[in-house]
Design a protein around this motif. Structure first.
Motif, short mmCIF file in Angstrom:
data_model
loop_
_atom_site.label_atom_id
_atom_site.label_comp_id
_atom_site.label_asym_id
_atom_site.label_seq_id
_atom_site.Cartn_x
_atom_site.Cartn_y
_atom_site.Cartn_z
N GLU A 210 2.51 0.57 14.18
CA GLU A 210 2.08 0.51 12.79
C GLU A 210 2.47 1.77 12.03
N VAL A 211 2.42 2.91 12.71
CA VAL A 211 2.82 4.18 12.08
C VAL A 211 4.30 4.15 11.76
N GLY A 212 5.10 3.63 12.68
CA GLY A 212 6.53 3.51 12.42
C GLY A 212 6.84 2.62 11.24
N VAL A 213 6.08 1.53 11.11
CA VAL A 213 6.25 0.62 9.96
C VAL A 213 5.97 1.36 8.66
N ARG A 214 4.89 2.12 8.63
CA ARG A 214 4.52 2.84 7.40
C ARG A 214 5.55 3.91 7.06
N LEU A 215 6.05 4.59 8.06
CA LEU A 215 7.08 5.60 7.82
C LEU A 215 8.33 4.96 7.22
N ASP A 216 8.77 3.86 7.77
CA ASP A 216 9.97 3.19 7.27
C ASP A 216 9.80 2.76 5.81
N ALA B 153 15.38 12.86 0.96
CA ALA B 153 14.93 12.06 2.10
C ALA B 153 13.58 12.54 2.62
N CYS B 154 12.75 11.59 2.97
CA CYS B 154 11.42 11.89 3.52
C CYS B 154 11.59 12.21 5.00
N ARG B 155 11.27 13.46 5.38
CA ARG B 155 11.42 13.87 6.77
C ARG B 155 10.05 13.87 7.45
N PRO B 156 9.89 13.10 8.53
CA PRO B 156 8.58 12.99 9.17
C PRO B 156 8.25 14.16 10.08
N ILE B 157 6.98 14.42 10.24
CA ILE B 157 6.47 15.33 11.26
C ILE B 157 5.77 14.48 12.30
N ASP B 158 6.30 14.45 13.50
CA ASP B 158 5.70 13.66 14.59
C ASP B 158 4.65 14.54 15.27
N ALA B 159 3.37 14.23 15.06
CA ALA B 159 2.30 15.07 15.59
C ALA B 159 1.12 14.22 16.00
N VAL C 213 7.81 4.18 3.55
CA VAL C 213 7.84 5.39 2.72
C VAL C 213 9.27 5.89 2.56
N LYS C 214 10.03 5.89 3.63
CA LYS C 214 11.43 6.33 3.55
C LYS C 214 12.22 5.50 2.54
N ARG C 215 12.06 4.18 2.64
CA ARG C 215 12.80 3.30 1.73
C ARG C 215 12.38 3.51 0.28
N ARG C 216 11.08 3.69 0.06
CA ARG C 216 10.60 3.86 -1.32
C ARG C 216 11.06 5.18 -1.90
N VAL C 217 10.99 6.23 -1.09
CA VAL C 217 11.45 7.55 -1.54
C VAL C 217 12.93 7.49 -1.91
N HIS C 218 13.72 6.80 -1.07
CA HIS C 218 15.15 6.66 -1.36
C HIS C 218 15.36 5.86 -2.65
N LYS C 219 14.60 4.80 -2.81
CA LYS C 219 14.75 3.97 -4.01
C LYS C 219 14.40 4.74 -5.27
N ARG C 220 13.45 5.68 -5.16
CA ARG C 220 13.06 6.48 -6.33
C ARG C 220 14.01 7.66 -6.55
N GLY C 221 15.06 7.76 -5.76
CA GLY C 221 16.05 8.81 -5.96
C GLY C 221 15.60 10.19 -5.56
N GLY D 103 0.80 -1.22 0.00
CA GLY D 103 0.00 0.00 0.00
C GLY D 103 0.84 1.27 0.00
N MET D 104 1.84 1.35 0.88
CA MET D 104 2.64 2.57 0.97
C MET D 104 3.54 2.74 -0.26
N ASN D 105 4.05 1.63 -0.80
CA ASN D 105 4.84 1.72 -2.03
C ASN D 105 4.01 2.25 -3.18
N ARG D 106 2.79 1.79 -3.27
CA ARG D 106 1.91 2.26 -4.35
C ARG D 106 1.61 3.74 -4.25
N ILE D 107 1.43 4.22 -3.00
CA ILE D 107 1.08 5.63 -2.87
C ILE D 107 2.27 6.51 -3.24
#
Length: 366
Positions: A222-228, A241-247, A230-238, A195-199
């Motif tokens: 579960e939120v931490g899993v989704r963040l990780d 870096a995806c910077r999170p907002i913890d809120a 997204v970070k990996r996918r963003v990195h793979k797409r060149g 799901g997160m890779n597709r988005i």
């Protein structure tokens, strides 16, 4: 008037108490003529077999438990009860003034999982016991619930791993929305990876997004899993870096965080939110800040709750099959028949991308 007992039925039918018990628990072991005689005596005496007694005889209760941090949400998270300061009567009266149910408060993720759990228990012939409590009494409440059921599904666990391990030795336990662990329980989660890779791919390939920011309460596993992911996918797409907002889900907290981003002129191309509730709150804040979605920034969520479909703009999200997760939890527990797992197990419910107006698309599933 005294309630009829198994002894009264046995005397009226002229059989042993064991025969009465078998009539209800194992009717195949009783001759049809005898069974009819016992049931007729029971009707005459208004006898109702005790579920507790049947459970003791079988070593089972016939009940599955579901423990939640939020079985009911009266108002949208981050928005207090407007009548809380003037008492319950004012709150009840306000409901009678023609106000419609608030889909920002129901149905949510927890509600959909609970519905699936109850439906599967209904099909399985299992009763359901629901429970929740405040953080201070969570461990005590869970322990009490565990003592009354044949299996237990948990949305959250605030106690030590050792306490959960001890619990898992007595009955089968399902941990909901946790993808993995090393305790002898069943871990049930969603296909977050897909799901997160597709988005991320959709944002990059269709909308040309390059700066992606993730928003969520990072305390939740579960939120931490989704963040990780997204970070990996963003990195793979060149991409940068995806910077999170913890809120947390609070309008004032989100407003301060996003106002800072706007003031610094660092508004990203897309805000990927940890769940739909967060995404809807983010869109509220952006509206207050004069930021247009999706023209100025794209917003996406995860869950697929009903409120996202009717938001303005309608929310692009990762649709999770939450009812199926609840069904899977109940089915897994029922299959164990009260026997704990001896090693970790895991299973996963599917996810799909549903694109709508909040990313600039028209509604469709991907």
């Amino acid at each position: 008037m005294r309630r009829a007992t198994v002894y009264d039925v046995a005397e009226r039918a002229g059989v042993s108490i064991a025969t009465v018990s078998f009539t209800y628990r194992q009717p195949n072991r009783v001759r049809e003529s005898t069974r009819r005689k016992v049931l007729a005596a029971a009707r005459e005496l208004d006898y109702i077999p005790s579920a507790n007694a049947r459970g003791l005889a079988k070593g089972r209760t016939g009940v599955l438990g579901l423990y939640s941090f939020d079985l009911l949400l009266e108002h949208p998270l981050g928005q207090g009860n407007p009548a809380s300061d003037v008492g319950l009567k004012s709150d009840v009266d306000s409901d009678l003034d023609g106000a419609e149910p608030n889909i920002r408060a129901y149905p949510l993720y927890v509600d959909e999982v609970q519905r699936g759990f109850e439906l599967e228990c209904w099909h399985q012939g299992q009763a359901v016991l629901l429970s929740s409590s405040d953080d201070g009494k969570r461990g005590e409440s869970i322990t009490d619930l565990a003592g009354r059921v044949d299996g237990l599904a948990l949305f959250s666990w605030g106690e030590s791993p050792e306490a959960l391990k001890r619990l898992a030795k007595t009955i089968p336990v399902v941990m909901l929305s946790q993808s993995k662990g090393d305790l002898p329980v069943m871990y049930l989660s969603f296909d977050n990876e897909s799901g997160m890779n597709r988005i991320v791919d959709h944002l990059v390939d269709v909308h040309g997004a390059r700066r992606i920011v993730f928003i969520g309460t990072l305390d939740f596993p579960e939120v931490g899993v989704r963040l990780d992911i997204v970070k990996r996918r963003v990195h793979k797409r060149g991409l940068p870096a995806c910077r999170p907002i913890d809120a947390v889900l609070d309008h004032r907290v989100l407003y301060q965080a996003l106002a800072h981003v706007v003031r610094e002129d660092k508004l990203p191309d897309a805000l990927v939110c940890a769940n739909d509730q967060m995404a809807l709150s983010v869109m509220d804040v952006l509206l207050d800040l004069g930021i247009r979605v999706p023209r100025d920034v794209i917003v996406t969520g995860v869950d697929g709750i009903l409120a996202g479909r009717f938001a303005t703009p309608a929310l692009t999200t990762v649709q999770l099959y939450m009812e199926r997760l609840g069904r899977l939890a109940a089915d897994s527990l029922a299959e164990r028949d009260g026997q704990p797992w001896k090693e970790p197990r895991s299973a996963m419910a599917p996810a799909r991308l549903v694109v709508r107006e909040s990313c600039g698309c028209h509604g469709q599933a991907v």
